[in-house]
Design an enzyme around this catalytic site. Structure first.
Site, mmCIF file in Angstrom:
data_model
loop_
_atom_site.group_PDB
_atom_site.id
_atom_site.type_symbol
_atom_site.label_atom_id
_atom_site.label_comp_id
_atom_site.label_asym_id
_atom_site.label_seq_id
_atom_site.Cartn_x
_atom_site.Cartn_y
_atom_site.Cartn_z
ATOM 1 N N PRO A 151 2.605 4.930 1.120
ATOM 2 C CA PRO A 151 3.098 5.523 2.407
ATOM 3 C C PRO A 151 1.943 5.931 3.497
ATOM 4 C CG PRO A 151 4.252 6.166 0.637
ATOM 5 C CD PRO A 151 3.229 5.684 -0.022
ATOM 6 N N GLY A 152 2.087 5.513 4.671
ATOM 7 C CA GLY A 152 1.130 6.125 5.767
ATOM 8 C C GLY A 152 0.111 5.575 5.901
ATOM 9 N N VAL A 153 -0.502 4.300 5.247
ATOM 10 C CA VAL A 153 -1.600 3.770 5.686
ATOM 11 C C VAL A 153 -1.629 2.780 6.903
ATOM 12 C CG1 VAL A 153 -2.240 3.993 3.112
ATOM 13 C CG2 VAL A 153 -1.134 2.132 4.039
ATOM 14 N N GLY A 154 -0.611 2.789 7.573
ATOM 15 C CA GLY A 154 -0.444 1.639 8.573
ATOM 16 C C GLY A 154 0.028 0.643 8.435
ATOM 17 N N LYS A 155 0.995 0.160 7.512
ATOM 18 C CA LYS A 155 1.429 -1.107 7.377
ATOM 19 C C LYS A 155 2.405 -1.687 8.584
ATOM 20 C CE LYS A 155 3.230 -0.274 3.478
ATOM 21 N NZ LYS A 155 2.901 1.307 3.335
ATOM 22 N N LYS B 60 -10.640 5.559 -7.553
ATOM 23 C CA LYS B 60 -11.248 6.560 -8.207
ATOM 24 C C LYS B 60 -12.824 7.153 -8.070
ATOM 25 C CE LYS B 60 -8.536 4.668 -12.336
ATOM 26 N NZ LYS B 60 -8.760 3.852 -13.469
ATOM 27 N N GLY C 222 1.042 -1.229 0.121
ATOM 28 C CA GLY C 222 -0.047 0.031 0.057
ATOM 29 C C GLY C 222 0.853 1.308 -0.027
ATOM 30 N N SER D 258 -6.474 3.780 -18.878
ATOM 31 C CA SER D 258 -7.868 3.993 -18.382
ATOM 32 C C SER D 258 -8.530 5.156 -18.806
ATOM 33 C CB SER D 258 -7.836 3.903 -16.966
ATOM 34 O OG SER D 258 -7.264 4.849 -16.416
#
Length: 827
Positions: free
Chosen positions: A397-401, A762, A395, A719
């Site tokens: 950066p900063g999402v809590g891994k 999106k 994921g 896309s």
């Protein structure tokens, strides 16, 4: 001193003390014997104009003969001007040697008038001149003539009368100089004979100071002393100082020599003591160390094969001289073996319900990730053992891994250790160095186990996608054995050279992108994707975790500060732009610090309640303008959707037609794949121009310009295919595109709408700007379930298969689509 008795004296000056006009080099100068001393004292004053030669890191005194290397253009012109006249030139030192083009302010006001005796032009354009100092001169004015500096000067000659004080100073100067020569071996002893024959006080001072290793500023002070008696007094002070320094240096050298002799003496005595102890069998120090190592190895409960090797090394160590280099290597090796947790484990807490509580307490959202972790723990609880796939958390950066890994370790009751793999390019970082190398160490896996003290910790391999390889090996290849449950039971580190069981270690890995992970390594892991947080999730995270944490860290309490949710939304939308919450936490911390400062300035201040309108006061103007949908329906302007490392965003596409020859102009910093999408969209529209009621010859008479705003940001991917095609049709038919519709999907040459990725991100971006209708491919219908329920209720998803269905939704009015797009919304 008679002229026939004078000999030219050669004095060597170090390059550190003398830098001439262009070069730093070792030079020679001589004392001139062409000047007879007058018997009657008198002061000669002459005022005239001379060309100026600036000098760097050198001061020339009267009666010196010295070679100079000249390379600067103004200086060369000054030499030419002097040679055209009476060969006289003024030598003046620069105040700052680093100035390449000195002006009047960069030069001293006192210099030496010299005569150019011998010029020599060198092949590289530099001119070498031999100059002879004749007298001192004081500068009244610097001017520039014919490309070089010239000075109006007053000449002073040293023809002083000798009185008793002057004679005393001369004798003192000669005596001190003799002491200086005895202490400084760099000055030849023969110079004393020349000094003793000099009768002029001023000349004596100039001769002596020329042989001293002084700063340019000190020599310049002596040059500026026109009075011979004053000059001799200055010289006496300088000689006193230099003699004192030389005496101190001599004492230091003597002290160091004595210390070295003492060390050698002590070494000799120690060796004698060792020999005596060996004869008496009293080598207690080595015996005690061997005994301690043996006890540590016994306590470590080594496996049988490891124990045999360890005691074999211990026996070798006991018979080895302690002064040998190999003895230290063996000692370190045995210490590592004794400190590794060969049999020590922490007790696992296999409680899926308790783990769920801990994960919910520490993390908001991330429901799918939590669900997979709880499934893993439930299986472990039933099997009463922990063996399973290696989980890879992917994921932005900063999402809590990393914090999620810590929570898993807490939930399982295991010790936690983190190994950062970012930038690692040496295989030895994983497998360790062989003991044959000086300073060898175990690899990071073994070192981590040694530090945590248990053989079953949770080890997080952070940033596994950022390893690289070079001539030292490939760390990702070494990780294949570490992360394979079938192989790591006998992991062998190069340093310990014995197998170590890693099967009890629970490995977790993190990455920002799976593209950077090699295929064989990816095959050993189960990937769990962590997408960016929604605005609502960020608001809850900030309200529940970040604000209380920052209030505490900044010395505040709930009695000092209260931040409402609308203020947090303003911070999230207009002061941060990220998928995670790191910048959000720093921004909240900034708010707390500013409030803390207010309470320090005014202790009686009442509780601060921050609302949306107060944010600008504390954080300044908005740093980020939030995405907004267009105010009106427009021709050729279509809202697309994209995904970046920071999450989803809107991607407007603008299309305009121009009179021309059928060229397709593509701008906006687009990548190769997106450029191909533009070509495919134009080709499809051109093929079906009859269906869209477009002029048959438009591709001959019109140029089509396709542009993606924010050109500084690179854009790529397929896309935006249907977005571009919709813009082209709108521009060629002059039909407006709905402002409240966004779309994402790849287009084929046959008009089929193809699937894309990142629909959740999106959709979040579209929701933030207030878009209510999103056009997606039929194959992406399954991905709608991953979108948060509250967003599904607010957005109408139009499921399409062909481009005609796209137009039936996107354009304000048309009759192209025979089929109507299927709408799907949850209410």
């Amino acid at each position: 001193m008679a002229k026939e008795d004078k000999d030219k004296l050669e004095i060597i000056i170090d390059s550190d003390d003398m830098v001439d006009d262009e070069l730093e080099d070792t030079e020679e100068f001589f004392l001139s014997d062409d000047h007879e001393e007058d018997e009657l004292p008198r002061r000669v004053e002459k005022v005239f104009t001379l060309p100026v030669l600036p000098l760097r890191e050198i001061v020339v005194f009267p009666y010196m003969v010295i070679p100079l290397f000249v390379g600067r253009a103004p200086s060369l012109k000054a030499i030419d001007k002097s040679l055209d006249g009476n060969r006289e030139i003024l030598l003046v030192s620069q105040k700052d040697a680093k100035v390449d083009n000195p002006k009047a302010k960069d030069l001293h006001d006192v210099g030496t008038i010299a005569e150019i005796m011998q010029p020599l032009k060198l092949p590289d354009g530099i001119v070498k001149i031999l100059v002879e100092g004749t007298s001192r001169a004081k500068v009244f004015e610097y001017t520039k003539e014919e490309g070089c500096l010239v000075a109006k000067v007053e000449e002073f000659e040293d023809l002083e009368e000798k009185n008793l004080r002057t004679q005393a100073l001369m004798r003192n100067s000669i005596s001190q100089f003799e002491q200086y020569i005895k202490l400084n071996k760099n000055v030849p002893i023969e110079i004393i004979n020349v000094i003793n024959s000099v009768e002029s006080p001023g000349r004596l001072a100039d001769v002596i100071v020329a042989h001293l290793k002084l700063k340019v500023s000190d020599k310049q002070e002596v040059l500026e002393a026109f009075n011979a008696e004053e000059r001799l007094a200055m010289l006496c002070d300088i000689l006193n100082r230099e003699i004192e320094i030389l005496n101190i240096e001599k004492r230091i050298r003597g002290r160091v020599r004595k210390q070295m002799e003492q060390v050698q003496k002590e070494y000799y005595l120690r060796e004698q003591i060792k020999a005596i102890q060996k004869e008496l069998g009293e080598n207690d120090e080595v015996a005690a160390e061997v005994r301690d190592l043996k006890e540590a190895l016994e306590k470590a409960k080594l496996p049988k094969d490891v124990k045999e090797k360890a005691f074999k090394e211990l026996d070798k160590f006991s018979k080895m001289s302690q002064s040998s280099a190999e003895s230290g290597v063996i000692r370190n090796y045995l210490e590592v073996l004794s400190e590794l947790p060969w049999s020590k484990k922490s007790k696992d807490r296999l409680d899926a319900i308790k783990a769920q509580e801990i994960l919910d307490k520490d993390h908001f959202g991330l429901e799918k990730v939590k669900e997979r972790i709880i499934e893993f723990m439930a299986v472990c609880q039933l099997k009463k053992s922990i063996k399973g796939p290696i989980l890879c958390l992917v994921g932005p950066p900063g999402v809590g891994k990393t914090s999620l890994a810590k929570s898993i370790a807490e939930a399982m009751g295991r010790k936690f250790a983190r190994i950062s793999l970012g930038g690692v390019r040496d295989e030895a970082e994983i497998r360790g160095h062989r003991r044959t190398y000086i300073g060898a160490l175990p690899g990071r896996i073994i070192q981590t186990l040694r530090e945590v003290g248990t053989k079953n910790p949770l080890i997080l391999l952070d940033e596994i996608d950022k390893t690289s390889s070079d001539f030292k090996g490939d760390p990702s290849s070494a990780l294949l054995e570490v992360l394979d449950p079938e192989q790591n039971i006998n992991f062998t580190d190069h340093y310990i050279s014995v197998p170590f069981d890693l099967s009890s270690v629970l490995f977790l890995t993190t990455a920002n992108h799976i593209q950077g992970i090699p295929g064989p390594l990816m095959d050993r892991m189960e990937v769990i994707n962590l997408s960016g947080y929604t605005q609502e999730e960020k608001t809850e995270i900030a309200d529940r975790y970040l604000v209380p944490k920052q209030i505490k860290e900044n010395g505040l309490t709930e009695k000092h500060l209260d931040i409402d949710k609308k203020a947090l939304v303003e911070v999230i939308r207009c002061y941060t732009k990220e998928a995670g919450v790191r910048t959000l936490e720093r921004t909240v911390g900034s708010l707390c610090r500013k409030v803390a400062k207010e309470f320090v300035i005014d202790p009686k201040k009442k509780k601060v309640k921050l609302s949306e309108k107060h944010i600008k006061k504390y954080l300044g103007a908005r740093k980020i303008l939030p995405d907004e949908q267009s105010e009106d329906h427009q021709v050729g302007v279509v809202t697309g959707l994209a995904v970046t490392s920071l999450g989803g965003c809107t991607l407007p596409i603008e299309v305009e037609t121009l009179e021309g020859s059928g060229k397709v102009i593509i701008t906006g910093n687009l990548g190769d794949v997106m450029k191909e999408s533009c070509q495919a969209a134009v080709s499809y529209v051109r093929k079906h121009r009859d269906v869209f009621k477009i002029n048959k010859d438009f591709y001959k008479k019109l140029d089509i310009h396709i542009h993606a705003p924010e050109a500084a940001v690179p854009k790529d991917g397929p896309s935006a295919g249907i977005t571009i095609a919709t813009g082209v049709v709108s521009a060629l038919t002059n039909i407006e595109v709905r402002k409240d519709v966004a779309m994402t999907g790849e287009i084929s040459l046959k008009g089929r709408v193809m699937p894309i990725g990142g629909l959740k991100e999106k959709s979040l971006a579209a929701y933030r700007v207030g878009i209510k209708d999103i056009i997606v491919c039929k194959e992406n219908e399954k991905d709608i379930e991953e979108i948060p329920k509250e967003i599904q209720k607010q957005i109408n998803f139009h499921i399409v298969r062909t481009f005609s269905e796209v137009l039936s939704v996107a354009l304000v009015h048309n009759d192209y689509g025979k089929k109507t797009a299927k709408s799907k919304s949850k209410s």
